[in-house]
Motif scaffolding. Structure first.
Motif, short mmCIF file in Angstrom:
data_model
loop_
_atom_site.label_atom_id
_atom_site.label_comp_id
_atom_site.label_asym_id
_atom_site.label_seq_id
_atom_site.Cartn_x
_atom_site.Cartn_y
_atom_site.Cartn_z
N TRP A 57 0.40 5.94 -27.52
CA TRP A 57 1.59 6.28 -28.30
C TRP A 57 1.34 6.08 -29.80
CZ3 TRP A 57 6.06 2.54 -29.46
CH2 TRP A 57 7.09 3.22 -30.11
N VAL A 58 0.72 4.95 -30.15
CA VAL A 58 0.46 4.64 -31.56
C VAL A 58 -0.66 5.50 -32.12
CG1 VAL A 58 -0.31 2.86 -33.15
CG2 VAL A 58 1.32 2.28 -31.34
N TRP A 59 -1.75 5.65 -31.35
CA TRP A 59 -2.96 6.31 -31.84
C TRP A 59 -2.84 7.84 -31.77
CZ3 TRP A 59 -8.46 4.18 -30.29
CH2 TRP A 59 -9.44 4.84 -31.03
N LEU A 60 -2.41 8.35 -30.61
CA LEU A 60 -2.40 9.79 -30.38
C LEU A 60 -1.01 10.41 -30.44
CD1 LEU A 60 -4.91 9.96 -27.36
CD2 LEU A 60 -5.42 10.14 -29.81
N LYS A 61 0.01 9.59 -30.65
CA LYS A 61 1.39 10.08 -30.72
C LYS A 61 1.80 10.81 -29.44
CE LYS A 61 1.24 8.68 -34.96
NZ LYS A 61 1.78 7.34 -35.32
N GLU A 62 1.29 10.34 -28.29
CA GLU A 62 1.66 10.97 -27.03
C GLU A 62 2.37 9.97 -26.13
OE1 GLU A 62 -2.09 12.26 -25.42
OE2 GLU A 62 -2.29 10.43 -24.23
N TRP A 63 3.27 10.48 -25.35
CA TRP A 63 4.03 9.66 -24.42
C TRP A 63 4.08 10.38 -23.08
CZ3 TRP A 63 5.38 4.75 -24.82
CH2 TRP A 63 6.33 4.22 -23.93
N PRO A 64 3.75 9.73 -21.99
CA PRO A 64 3.72 10.42 -20.70
C PRO A 64 5.11 10.84 -20.24
CG PRO A 64 3.34 8.07 -20.42
CD PRO A 64 3.33 8.32 -21.89
N GLU A 65 5.13 11.77 -19.29
CA GLU A 65 6.39 12.22 -18.72
C GLU A 65 7.12 11.06 -18.06
OE1 GLU A 65 7.71 15.23 -18.85
OE2 GLU A 65 6.04 16.11 -19.98
N THR A 66 8.45 11.16 -18.02
CA THR A 66 9.26 10.09 -17.42
C THR A 66 8.84 9.84 -15.97
OG1 THR A 66 11.14 10.67 -18.82
CG2 THR A 66 11.61 9.37 -16.85
N LEU A 67 8.52 10.91 -15.25
CA LEU A 67 8.11 10.77 -13.85
C LEU A 67 6.81 9.98 -13.74
CD1 LEU A 67 8.87 11.50 -10.97
CD2 LEU A 67 7.57 13.63 -11.21
N SER A 68 5.90 10.18 -14.70
CA SER A 68 4.64 9.43 -14.69
C SER A 68 4.88 7.95 -14.99
CB SER A 68 3.66 10.03 -15.71
OG SER A 68 3.18 11.26 -15.28
N ILE A 69 5.79 7.67 -15.93
CA ILE A 69 6.11 6.28 -16.24
C ILE A 69 6.71 5.59 -15.02
CG2 ILE A 69 7.53 4.77 -17.68
CD1 ILE A 69 7.38 6.87 -19.87
N THR A 70 7.62 6.32 -14.34
CA THR A 70 8.22 5.77 -13.12
C THR A 70 7.15 5.53 -12.06
OG1 THR A 70 10.27 6.98 -13.59
CG2 THR A 70 9.94 6.19 -11.33
N GLY A 71 6.25 6.50 -11.92
CA GLY A 71 5.18 6.35 -10.93
C GLY A 71 4.27 5.18 -11.24
N GLY A 72 3.99 4.98 -12.54
CA GLY A 72 3.15 3.85 -12.92
C GLY A 72 3.79 2.52 -12.56
N SER A 73 5.09 2.42 -12.78
CA SER A 73 5.81 1.19 -12.45
C SER A 73 5.79 0.95 -10.94
CB SER A 73 7.25 1.28 -12.95
OG SER A 73 7.30 1.49 -14.34
N VAL A 74 6.00 2.03 -10.17
CA VAL A 74 5.99 1.91 -8.71
C VAL A 74 4.61 1.52 -8.20
CG1 VAL A 74 6.28 3.18 -6.54
CG2 VAL A 74 7.90 3.52 -8.42
N ALA A 75 3.56 2.16 -8.74
CA ALA A 75 2.19 1.86 -8.31
C ALA A 75 1.82 0.42 -8.61
CB ALA A 75 1.21 2.81 -9.01
N LEU A 76 2.15 -0.06 -9.80
CA LEU A 76 1.84 -1.44 -10.15
C LEU A 76 2.64 -2.43 -9.31
CD1 LEU A 76 1.53 -1.16 -14.03
CD2 LEU A 76 -0.28 -1.37 -12.33
N ALA A 77 3.87 -2.05 -8.95
CA ALA A 77 4.65 -2.90 -8.05
C ALA A 77 3.93 -3.04 -6.71
CB ALA A 77 6.05 -2.33 -7.86
N LEU A 116 0.83 -1.20 0.00
CA LEU A 116 0.00 0.00 0.00
C LEU A 116 0.86 1.25 0.00
CD1 LEU A 116 -2.90 -0.81 2.49
CD2 LEU A 116 -3.06 -0.50 0.03
N GLY A 117 1.92 1.23 0.81
CA GLY A 117 2.82 2.38 0.85
C GLY A 117 3.51 2.61 -0.48
N VAL A 118 3.99 1.53 -1.08
CA VAL A 118 4.66 1.64 -2.38
C VAL A 118 3.68 2.17 -3.43
CG1 VAL A 118 5.71 0.31 -4.27
CG2 VAL A 118 6.36 -0.15 -1.89
N GLY A 119 2.48 1.63 -3.43
CA GLY A 119 1.47 2.06 -4.39
C GLY A 119 1.11 3.52 -4.24
N PHE A 120 1.01 4.00 -2.99
CA PHE A 120 0.68 5.41 -2.76
C PHE A 120 1.77 6.32 -3.32
CE2 PHE A 120 0.81 9.27 -0.15
CZ PHE A 120 -0.48 9.75 -0.38
#
Length: 293
Positions: free
Chosen positions: A252-272, A121-125
């Motif tokens: 990425w394929v449809w809208l040609k958008e890619w999230p910020e690096t910090l958001s990608i890192t946060g997504g990985s941490v939340a899923l962990a 829970l702490g990691v996800g938060f």
């Protein structure tokens, strides 16, 4: 069936973004989407009248309220939120919903977490904070869209915890149909100006609106119900962890958008954190919860 469902749900965020870019207003899009889904569920109910169980008086109010929370509040939050944050980031925020579900289930269903569960829970938060901050492009402020989507994640968590008792009395398709019909009613507040939006929007926007009405809001629920009826519930639910990655790839394929690096890192941490909670953090006697988009 579960993988097909996740593929569809993962594409939802990009499809919403496409409709918004093509001329749809957020309120009009959510109304059109659920008018389509409601119509499809109505057709299904009429074709299966003899097998389609009507809700009892005691359950009717619960179904209406849960429909408003799980359909109305959730989709308003996602649709309005995606106006200011990337679709992939929105997908990651929604993908972290099991964290809220674990907390609510612990309070309502008396499910207990082990020490590793609390660690999860702490990691996800921490992951959620990183996603939200990263979506604004600043380490000192939060994008309003991230707060909308975060509210949607909380709403869907409440929805799936409190519907568990109802699933003992209704099959998933029946219950989803009732939730959809109830949740569609508040969307009529967005009806003014709908005809103008339909006339002015692009063909791609219309196709995207039809797509999110037919596939994520209707067909995906059917394939999910099929998966749950023929497989182990915890194994099927684990497929939900693929959704944020699919959302990012499709955006990425449809809208040609890619999230910020910090958001990608946060997504990985939340899923962990989510994986720690569900794989290691529950008591053996505890049940696992599945989530829908």
């Amino acid at each position: 069936m579960a993988f097909v469902t996740i593929l569809i749900w993962g594409s939802t965020f990009a499809a919403i973004g496409s409709s918004l870019e093509g001329g749809y207003e957020a309120g009009h899009l959510v109304l059109v989407r659920y008018l389509i889904a409601s119509l499809l569920f109505l057709i299904y109910a009429l074709l299966n009248r003899k097998q389609f169980k009507k809700p009892t008086k005691n359950d009717l109010l619960k179904i209406i309220i849960l429909g408003w929370v799980g359909i109305s509040v959730y989709h308003i939050g996602v649709t309005f939120g995606i106006q200011t944050i990337p679709a992939g980031t929105a997908g990651m925020l929604i993908g972290a919903a099991p964290i809220f579900t674990a907390v609510i289930a612990m309070l309502v269903l008396k499910e207990r977490l082990t020490v590793l569960g609390w660690v999860g829970l702490g990691v996800g938060f921490v992951g959620i904070v990183l996603i939200a901050v990263g979506s604004s492009g600043s380490s000192f402020s939060l994008a309003n869209g991230a707060l909308f989507v975060l509210g949607a994640a909380i709403a869907t968590s409440i929805f799936f915890v409190f519907q568990k008792p109802l699933l003992k009395r209704y099959n998933p398709i029946e219950l989803t149909a009732y939730f959809t019909w109830a949740g569609t009613l508040p969307f009529f507040i967005f009806s003014p100006g709908l005809l103008d939006t339909l006339q002015q929007s692009t063909d791609e926007a219309h196709l995207s609106a039809i797509y999110v009405g037919v596939f994520p809001a209707c067909i995906a629920y059917v394939t999910w119900a099929k998966a749950l009826s023929s497989g182990n519930a915890s194994a099927v639910a684990s497929m939900m962890y693929l959704e944020p990655a699919i959302a990012i790839a499709v955006a990425w394929v449809w809208l040609k958008e890619w999230p910020e690096t910090l958001s990608i890192t946060g997504g990985s941490v939340a899923l962990a954190g989510v994986i720690i909670i569900n794989a290691l953090g529950r008591n053996k006697a505890g049940s696992k919860l599945g989530l829908n988009e």
